[in-house]
Design a protein around this motif. Structure first.
Motif, PDB file in Angstrom:
ATOM      1  N   ASP A 113       0.927  -1.484  -0.070  1.00 45.10           N
ATOM      2  CA  ASP A 113      -0.116   0.022   0.178  1.00 45.10           C
ATOM      3  C   ASP A 113       0.744   1.221   0.019  1.00 45.10           C
ATOM      4  OD1 ASP A 113      -2.411  -1.302  -0.064  1.00 45.10           O
ATOM      5  OD2 ASP A 113      -2.515  -1.418   2.243  1.00 45.10           O
ATOM      6  N   ARG A 114       2.122   1.245   0.107  1.00 42.81           N
ATOM      7  CA  ARG A 114       2.872   2.376   0.183  1.00 42.81           C
ATOM      8  C   ARG A 114       3.126   3.189  -1.123  1.00 42.81           C
ATOM      9  NH1 ARG A 114       8.137  -0.368   3.912  1.00 42.81           N
ATOM     10  NH2 ARG A 114       6.651  -1.257   5.122  1.00 42.81           N
ATOM     11  N   TYR A 115       2.830   2.584  -2.219  1.00 45.26           N
ATOM     12  CA  TYR A 115       2.948   3.480  -3.530  1.00 45.26           C
ATOM     13  C   TYR A 115       2.027   4.538  -3.619  1.00 45.26           C
ATOM     14  CZ  TYR A 115      -1.512   1.291  -5.291  1.00 45.26           C
ATOM     15  OH  TYR A 115      -2.672   1.076  -5.556  1.00 45.26           O
ATOM     16  N   LYS A 116       0.955   4.515  -2.590  1.00 47.36           N
ATOM     17  CA  LYS A 116      -0.214   5.501  -2.824  1.00 47.36           C
ATOM     18  C   LYS A 116      -0.085   6.743  -2.284  1.00 47.36           C
ATOM     19  CE  LYS A 116      -3.529   1.739  -2.105  1.00 47.36           C
ATOM     20  NZ  LYS A 116      -4.706   1.308  -1.010  1.00 47.36           N
ATOM     21  N   TYR A 117       1.318   6.900  -1.692  1.00 52.22           N
ATOM     22  CA  TYR A 117       1.579   8.182  -0.861  1.00 52.22           C
ATOM     23  C   TYR A 117       2.811   9.031  -1.463  1.00 52.22           C
ATOM     24  CZ  TYR A 117      -2.033   6.255   2.156  1.00 52.22           C
ATOM     25  OH  TYR A 117      -2.927   5.742   2.629  1.00 52.22           O
ATOM     26  N   PRO A 118       2.440  10.024  -2.200  1.00 54.44           N
ATOM     27  CA  PRO A 118       3.759  10.659  -2.692  1.00 54.44           C
ATOM     28  C   PRO A 118       4.532  11.223  -1.869  1.00 54.44           C
ATOM     29  CG  PRO A 118       1.903  11.202  -3.963  1.00 54.44           C
ATOM     30  CD  PRO A 118       1.296  10.483  -2.654  1.00 54.44           C
ATOM     31  N   ALA A 119       6.079  11.196  -1.984  1.00 54.42           N
ATOM     32  CA  ALA A 119       6.890  11.999  -1.252  1.00 54.42           C
ATOM     33  C   ALA A 119       7.049  13.184  -1.573  1.00 54.42           C
ATOM     34  CB  ALA A 119       8.344  11.419  -1.564  1.00 54.42           C
ATOM     35  N   ASN A 120       6.644  13.593  -2.762  1.00 56.97           N
ATOM     36  CA  ASN A 120       6.308  15.153  -3.407  1.00 56.97           C
ATOM     37  C   ASN A 120       5.019  15.169  -4.201  1.00 56.97           C
ATOM     38  OD1 ASN A 120       6.579  17.415  -5.067  1.00 56.97           O
ATOM     39  ND2 ASN A 120       8.701  17.628  -4.721  1.00 56.97           N
ATOM     40  N   GLU A 121       4.122  15.695  -3.330  1.00 51.31           N
ATOM     41  CA  GLU A 121       2.656  15.950  -4.010  1.00 51.31           C
ATOM     42  C   GLU A 121       2.626  16.179  -5.220  1.00 51.31           C
ATOM     43  OE1 GLU A 121      -0.009  14.460  -2.838  1.00 51.31           O
ATOM     44  OE2 GLU A 121       0.321  14.052  -0.685  1.00 51.31           O
ATOM     45  N   ALA A 122       3.342  17.780  -5.669  1.00 52.12           N
ATOM     46  CA  ALA A 122       3.271  18.303  -6.692  1.00 52.12           C
ATOM     47  C   ALA A 122       3.975  17.422  -7.978  1.00 52.12           C
ATOM     48  CB  ALA A 122       3.962  19.690  -6.551  1.00 52.12           C
ATOM     49  N   TRP A 123       5.105  16.781  -7.460  1.00 54.36           N
ATOM     50  CA  TRP A 123       5.806  16.073  -8.698  1.00 54.36           C
ATOM     51  C   TRP A 123       5.170  14.719  -8.971  1.00 54.36           C
ATOM     52  CZ3 TRP A 123      11.436  13.933  -7.587  1.00 54.36           C
ATOM     53  CH2 TRP A 123      12.015  13.163  -8.726  1.00 54.36           C
ATOM     54  N   SER A 124       4.551  14.274  -8.199  1.00 53.15           N
ATOM     55  CA  SER A 124       3.734  12.943  -8.412  1.00 53.15           C
ATOM     56  C   SER A 124       2.345  13.440  -9.058  1.00 53.15           C
ATOM     57  CB  SER A 124       3.508  12.175  -7.171  1.00 53.15           C
ATOM     58  OG  SER A 124       4.542  11.598  -6.497  1.00 53.15           O
ATOM     59  N   GLY A 125       1.894  14.431  -8.920  1.00 46.97           N
ATOM     60  CA  GLY A 125       0.582  14.913  -9.456  1.00 46.97           C
ATOM     61  C   GLY A 125       0.794  15.241 -10.769  1.00 46.97           C
ATOM     62  N   ALA A 126       1.910  15.939 -10.851  1.00 43.67           N
ATOM     63  CA  ALA A 126       2.047  16.649 -12.421  1.00 43.67           C
ATOM     64  C   ALA A 126       2.495  15.526 -13.302  1.00 43.67           C
ATOM     65  CB  ALA A 126       3.097  17.620 -12.382  1.00 43.67           C
TER      66      ALA A 126
END
Length: 278
Positions: A113-126
């Motif tokens: 389940d760890r893949y669901k939580y970005p270390a950097n929200e903006a990077w992963s979201g973009a």
């Protein structure tokens, strides 16, 4: 390289329609020259910089400015990809150089389940948004998605691989691309990085994916470097991982990307790598 402001030189102002149109025209001419010179294909890599790079703190973190930057990035992709598609060359698109992000590795959760939580929200979201748009428009057959930097840290390396489930949402590229440079910590040479990354691609392989047997491209390695060539040739042999090709970067082992992105002037040779089967 591109950013949403004037930069000069090889730095594209992706917010200037006239400059983007000129780049598209220049790219068409360049690809024609590449074909005329006898090359069969290219790996075309988008390299956002400064506040257009979602891995950097300058990139907007949320809201309308975040969306505007992602939209501008996407418009550049939409403008340049048709030039590649019409070039009569084999091509693959890297949507962002070393753009594969990490999750934050929340150790209180099961590994699955760890893949669901970005270390950097903006990077992963973009990159997730860019991939959704690219896949909807063009599919996954002509892209490596977002290439990987091979870390000198097992947790970070595992995290990048695991987080692909968040970025790609089950629609994965058919080929993956990696930059392999020896680390500055003892024992982290190109061989170890390749073998470790291969292991994580196999062990993290989700149901229905093909990470365990997908082919790779080595997009960057030290220029004309026998240590790197031997290490990577041995790693390919020992893992059995298929590598379609390698492209060396004009940076030798004496230099670092922190000091200068390149330190070898043209013209370029291709002697050392070919001696090791590349």
């Amino acid at each position: 390289m591109h950013q949403p402001a004037p930069g000069g030189g090889t730095l594209i102002d992706s917010n200037d329609p006239a400059e983007v149109a000129q780049v598209a025209s220049n790219l068409s001419i360049l690809l024609a020259d590449v074909k005329a010179a006898g090359f069969d294909g290219v790996l075309f890599r988008f390299f956002p910089t400064n506040n257009m790079n979602p891995s950097q703190p300058e990139f907007p973190q949320s809201g309308s400015t975040f969306n505007a930057h992602v939209d501008e990035y996407w418009r550049l992709v939409q403008t340049l990809r048709p030039v590649l598609a019409n070039s009569d060359l084999e091509y693959l698109v890297d949507l962002m150089v070393e753009g594969a992000p990490r999750d934050k590795n929340p150790v209180w959760l099961p590994e699955s389940d760890r893949y669901k939580y970005p270390a950097n929200e903006a990077w992963s979201g973009a990159v997730r948004t860019l991939w959704q748009r690219y896949f909807a428009a063009y599919g996954s057959g002509d892209t490596v998605g977002f290439s990987f930097l091979a870390d000198q840290d097992n947790n970070q390396m595992r995290s990048r691989v695991r987080h692909m489930r968040y970025v790609y949402e089950g629609n994965y590229p058919q080929v993956f691309a990696f930059d392999f440079y020896a680390g500055d910590s003892p024992g982290w040479d190109e061989y170890r990085k390749f073998v470790e990354m291969d292991g994580y691609m196999r062990s993290q392989n989700p149901a229905g994916a093909h990470w365990a047997d997908a082919g790779w491209i080595i997009a960057e390695a030290y220029y004309e470097d026998p240590l790197a060539a031997r290490a990577l040739a041995d790693a390919i042999r020992d893992t059995g991982r298929k590598v379609f090709y390698l492209t060396q970067w004009p940076l030798d082992r004496a230099g670092t990307c922190q000091q200068a992105h390149v330190n070898v002037p043209p013209p370029y040779d291709w002697r050392v790598w070919s001696a090791y089967g590349f």
